[in-house]
Write an enzyme that holds these catalytic residues in place. Structure first.
Site, PDB file in Angstrom:
ATOM      1  N   ASP A  98       0.805  -1.218   0.000  1.00 39.99           N
ATOM      2  CA  ASP A  98       0.000   0.000   0.000  1.00 39.99           C
ATOM      3  C   ASP A  98       0.840   1.271   0.000  1.00 39.99           C
ATOM      4  O   ASP A  98       1.482   1.596   0.994  1.00 39.99           O
ATOM      5  CB  ASP A  98      -0.923  -0.018   1.220  1.00 39.99           C
ATOM      6  CG  ASP A  98      -1.972   1.092   1.159  1.00 39.99           C
ATOM      7  OD1 ASP A  98      -2.096   1.739   0.101  1.00 39.99           O
ATOM      8  OD2 ASP A  98      -2.667   1.303   2.169  1.00 39.99           O
ATOM      9  N   ASP A 279      -1.928   5.322  -6.397  1.00 39.97           N
ATOM     10  CA  ASP A 279      -2.180   4.478  -5.220  1.00 39.97           C
ATOM     11  C   ASP A 279      -2.246   2.996  -5.568  1.00 39.97           C
ATOM     12  O   ASP A 279      -3.155   2.565  -6.270  1.00 39.97           O
ATOM     13  CB  ASP A 279      -3.496   4.921  -4.574  1.00 39.97           C
ATOM     14  CG  ASP A 279      -3.832   4.117  -3.333  1.00 39.97           C
ATOM     15  OD1 ASP A 279      -2.903   3.674  -2.637  1.00 39.97           O
ATOM     16  OD2 ASP A 279      -5.032   3.931  -3.048  1.00 39.97           O
TER      17      ASP A 279
END
Ligand SMILES: *[C@@H]1O[C@H](CO)[C@@H](O)[C@H](O)[C@H]1NC(C)=O
Ligand SMILES: *[C@@H]1O[C@H](CO)[C@@H](O)[C@H](O)[C@H]1NC(C)=O
Ligand SMILES: *[C@@H]1O[C@H](CO)[C@@H](O)[C@H](O)[C@H]1NC(C)=O
Length: 399
Positions: A98, A279
């Site tokens: 992440d 992201d």
């Protein structure tokens, strides 16, 4: 320059270490098991998780940071993430890769058993992701990513976690500031990249990310690689375009960049430079409503499909679809229809109706300062570089 790569290999948990050339200098490529934590993929769930996550990105402020870790958070499954196998102490965990968050933690699935290298800090930790949250106790322990052995890494041990099924936690590659106020009695905790750098394992705080699209009807693949301390030149072609982290909040708090233009074919569908984020933890590509609408106005008959939550393109429009390009740092990064439309071979497996053309570009809604999210469906087509040392993001054509 020391560069270490973590190949995100898939599904079958075979631990392997291999060497590959990575540009100038000698580099070590480390292969680790990788899998997407999905048994039965479902777009609706992925989109709901993406949106919850986006609302946290958009709503982020210093004061709101911890307040969001409340019961008002919608817990969703994060089944669509890219997951790497990471060793903490002597245990191996499946952790979501992440770049949109910065704490590293374990225990959502497999429970953490503090061993001889673990030290309790006596602190508590709590983080909300919009699409889930966890709280627990903070330790320091040895984190091993192939041959990259980071000692004294701050890690969370989740005593409670919601929204994480089939995974054990997160390895956070976001900016260090995002750890602010997540751990009691400390303002910030150093990330994996910070420690790899301060322990001399890498000479620059750079993370290179390589994902590749799934082939055929596969829902998982042995197809990712993380590189620490530099980019893996075997995984991209041509030159890398760098662009500075945007100054526009809240995108500036993440791996945020400006896109100067979004075009459908040769028609610009954006009116100004747009701030948004790159992201790895978001599945699709999202554009704020006005850009989204401007884009799809050009595609006759497009509709939002209520079953999947994806935009459906009528077959009559499919053959005339044009490229969509994102101009970043002066370079146009193009997605062809084959790249932004879900391949037919994957439609049924992902909960769609065979024969329908589903677009992977969704509506972000309106959040000031967050006009797009380039998620996995963009990153599977371009090599990405998250450069903390120079506060910039690099993109290059995927090899
Ligand atoms: C990004 O765009 C904003 C306006 O949208 C502008 O103020 C800023 O200078 C641009 N560049 C960076 C690096 O933030
Ligand atoms: C394409 O989008 C642009 C920007 O919204 C718009 O001005 C133009 O009319 C659209 N073209 C068609 C054919 O819909
Ligand atoms: C669409 O993009 C691809 C890949 O960048 C390129 O090869 C192709 O020429 C583009 N098509 C048009 C019509 O520009």
């Amino acid at each position: 320059m020391v560069r270490l790569s973590l190949a995100i290999a898939l599904a079958v948990a075979v631990f392997g270490v291999s060497a590959a050339p990575t540009g100038s200098g000698k580099a070590t490529v480390v292969s680790l098991p990788f899998s997407r934590a999905i048994s039965s993929p479902n777009w609706k769930q992925a989109i709901t998780a993406d949106k919850s996550r986006a609302s946290r990105f958009g709503g982020k402020s210093k004061t709101a940071e911890l307040a969001v870790a409340s019961s008002s958070v919608t817990a969703e499954n994060v089944d669509f993430s890219y997951v790497a196998s990471v060793k903490v102490g002597t245990q191996t965990f499946s952790l979501i890769v992440d770049t949109g968050s910065s704490n590293t933690w374990v225990g959502a699935g497999t429970k953490y058993v503090p061993g001889s290298t673990a030290k309790s800090t006596g602190d508590t930790v709590s983080v909300s992701y919009g699409s889930g949250s966890f709280s627990g106790k903070e330790y320091t322990d040895t984190v091993t990513l192939g041959t990259l052995v980071i000692t004294g890494q701050s890690i969370g041990d989740a005593t409670s976690a919601t929204g994480f099924s089939g995974v054990d936690g997160i390895i956070g590659f976001g900016p260090t500031d995002l750890t602010e106020d997540t751990v009691s009695s400390t303002s910030e905790v150093p990330t994996i990249i910070d420690n790899a750098y301060s322990e001399g394992l890498i000479s620059t705080k750079v993370l290179g990310v390589y994902f590749a699209p799934l082939s055929g009807s596969a829902t998982t693949a042995n197809n990712g690689e993380l590189t620490f301390g530099g980019a893996d030149s075997t995984k991209y072609t041509g030159s890398i375009t760098y662009t500075p982290v945007t100054s526009t909040s809240p995108s500036s708090l993440y791996w945020g960049i400006n896109i100067s233009k979004i075009a459908y074919g040769t028609t610009s569908v954006s009116t100004a430079s747009l701030p948004g984020i790159v992201d790895t933890g978001t599945t699709l590509i999202y554009l704020q409503t006005s850009t989204y609408t401007a884009l799809y106005k050009n595609i006759s008959g497009y509709k939002l499909d209520s079953t999947t939550g994806l935009v459906v393109i009528p077959s009559s429009s499919y053959s005339s679809l044009k490229n969509i390009s994102f101009t970043i740092g002066g370079t146009a990064f193009t997605l062809t229809p084959a790249e932004y439309i879900l391949p037919q071979a994957q439609v049924s497996a992902w909960g769609g109706t065979a024969g329908k053309y589903y677009s992977l570009i969704g509506d972000l809604g309106t959040e000031t300062g967050l006009d797009f999210i380039l998620g996995q469906k963009f990153l599977e087509n371009y090599y990405s570089i998250f450069d903390t040392s120079n506060s910039r993001v690099g993109l290059a054509t995927r090899a």
